[in-house]
Scaffold this active site. Structure first.
Site, PDB file in Angstrom:
ATOM      1  N   HIS A 230       9.567 -10.983 -10.808  1.00  0.00           N
ATOM      2  CA  HIS A 230       8.373 -10.996  -9.934  1.00  0.00           C
ATOM      3  C   HIS A 230       7.374 -12.066 -10.416  1.00  0.00           C
ATOM      4  CE1 HIS A 230       6.740 -10.089 -14.800  1.00  0.00           C
ATOM      5  NE2 HIS A 230       7.964  -9.952 -15.177  1.00  0.00           N
TER       6      HIS A 230
ATOM      7  N   HIS B 232       3.619 -13.549  -8.354  1.00  0.00           N
ATOM      8  CA  HIS B 232       2.835 -13.668  -6.509  1.00  0.00           C
ATOM      9  C   HIS B 232       2.787 -14.288  -6.269  1.00  0.00           C
ATOM     10  CE1 HIS B 232       0.866 -10.413  -9.479  1.00  0.00           C
ATOM     11  NE2 HIS B 232      -0.168 -11.264  -9.736  1.00  0.00           N
TER      12      HIS B 232
ATOM     13  N   THR C  42      -9.307  -1.610 -14.794  1.00  0.00           N
ATOM     14  CA  THR C  42     -10.723  -2.638 -15.106  1.00  0.00           C
ATOM     15  C   THR C  42     -11.717  -1.749 -15.936  1.00  0.00           C
ATOM     16  OG1 THR C  42      -9.454  -2.995 -12.861  1.00  0.00           O
ATOM     17  CG2 THR C  42     -12.416  -3.558 -13.259  1.00  0.00           C
TER      18      THR C  42
END
Length: 371
Positions: free
Chosen positions: A157, A159, A307
């Site tokens: 995994h 980006h 967040t």
């Protein structure tokens, strides 16, 4: 047969000739400490004798009126991949995760499953947050993960934009999976993440720390951080490494991304229905995802990363973003993926008395010759 599993984070570099060209480090203890929980799947015998139920699964399984924890995945128990079929011991799964789509929550569950399900997890750490690799690096990457037998079966995994392994002459290609998110929600989340960080690493100072401008204020003054071009991320991640993929507003890139979803991805889910994404994966790839559903429903990883401060945009802001051709294209892609995902869910589950039940075997073999 794999008897142990190693969960690794890779620093910059690749494995070559039995050693790491760039280095590696163990998964941090504070991350591992977050993971835990198990499931006891419903035995196949428990479903026998049930009356037929005509109503098929609704298009959106995650509803307030249905207890999402009552998913029974007994068919997963019946699958045997020891002969090298789907889920075999040399299998590779790639999750080329899109930023701010719930990928940390999902990856956390995978790390928690790797020991009990005896597979390996490897993080691809892209240098300087790059999203693509040079052609020579693509070849090295493909050779590395294809030949690293000691770490198979493996779940990679990171980006990283989609890479078509068949383009490089690889006969046994990896299985791709991914998640995407409502494009505006993803951009708003990333906007505030750069300013306030999250509860996963609250001590880390982010790039825009101290900037208190709201997303609405940014849009009102046509700021750079809220420019609709920043929406152009999910399409290129699925489009791949071609130059045109990364041209904001490219119709070719959008169509290529759709084609890749259909031809190269086993499953693409949506952040808003993460639990259903996990349930379908457990039903389809129990070699990796056995026990994942109950872990998600009962554990602390249903939302691992939040967040710290985020304000929903005003309607006027939403309307202005929706005028952007780039938003329209990213939203078209999101809708396309969402419809495909709902179709797969309908094909996978029935909803019976508030429970999600696998449809299981819908075929049989007959007229086999010679006898």
């Amino acid at each position: 047969m794999v008897t142990t599993a190693t969960c690794l984070l890779l620093a910059d570099g690749f494995w070559e000739g039995g050693f790491w060209a760039g280095g590696r480090r163990r998964l941090e203890a504070d991350v591992v400490a977050r993971y835990g929980s198990h499931i006891v799947a419903e035995p196949a015998s428990a479903r026998r004798g049930r009356k037929p139920f005509r109503k098929r699964a609704v298009s959106k399984l995650q509803q307030d009126s249905i207890d999402s924890s009552r998913r029974h995945l007994s068919f997963a128990e019946e699958q045997d991949s020891s002969d090298g079929g789907v889920g075999g011991e040399d299998m590779i799964v790639i999750y080329n995760r899109v930023p701010k789509t719930g990928s940390t929550s999902f990856a956390g569950i995978v790390y928690d499953l790797c020991k009990s399900n005896k597979f390996h997890v490897v993080h691809i750490n892209m240098t300087k947050n790059a999203k693509t690799l040079a052609l020579s690096d693509q070849v090295r990457f493909i050779n590395n993960i294809s030949s690293w037998q000691e770490k198979k079966p493996a779940f990679y995994h990171g980006h990283l934009a989609f890479i078509d392994f068949s383009k490089f002459g690889v006969q046994k290609t990896p299985i791709y999976i991914n998640l995407i998110r409502d494009p505006l929600d993803r951009l708003v989340s990333y906007y505030y993440f750069l300013r306030y960080g999250d509860d996963f690493r609250p001590y880390m100072k982010r790039r825009k720390a101290g900037n208190k401008e709201t997303f609405d204020q940014c849009v009102e003054r046509n700021g750079e951080d809220c420019d609709p071009e920043n929406l152009w991320l999910q399409i290129p991640f699925f489009c791949g490494h071609a130059m045109e993929c990364w041209v904001p507003g490219s119709r070719w890139a959008l169509e290529q991304a759709k084609q890749n979803v259909l031809l190269h991805y086993l499953l693409v889910g949506v952040t808003e229905e993460l639990g259903d994404f996990i349930a379908v994966l457990e039903a389809t790839l129990p070699r990796f995802f056995k026990d994942a559903t109950q872990m998600f429903n009962n554990g602390r990883k249903s939302h691992l990363r939040r967040t710290l401060k985020k304000s929903p945009p005003l309607q006027g802001t939403i309307d202005k973003i929706h005028e952007s051709p780039i938003w329209k294209m990213e939203n078209e892609f999101y809708t396309f993926v969402l419809e495909q995902f709902h179709y797969i869910k309908q094909q996978t589950f029935d909803v019976v008395e508030g429970e999600y039940l696998e449809k299981g075997h819908r075929y049989q073999y007959e007229k086999i010759r010679p006898r």
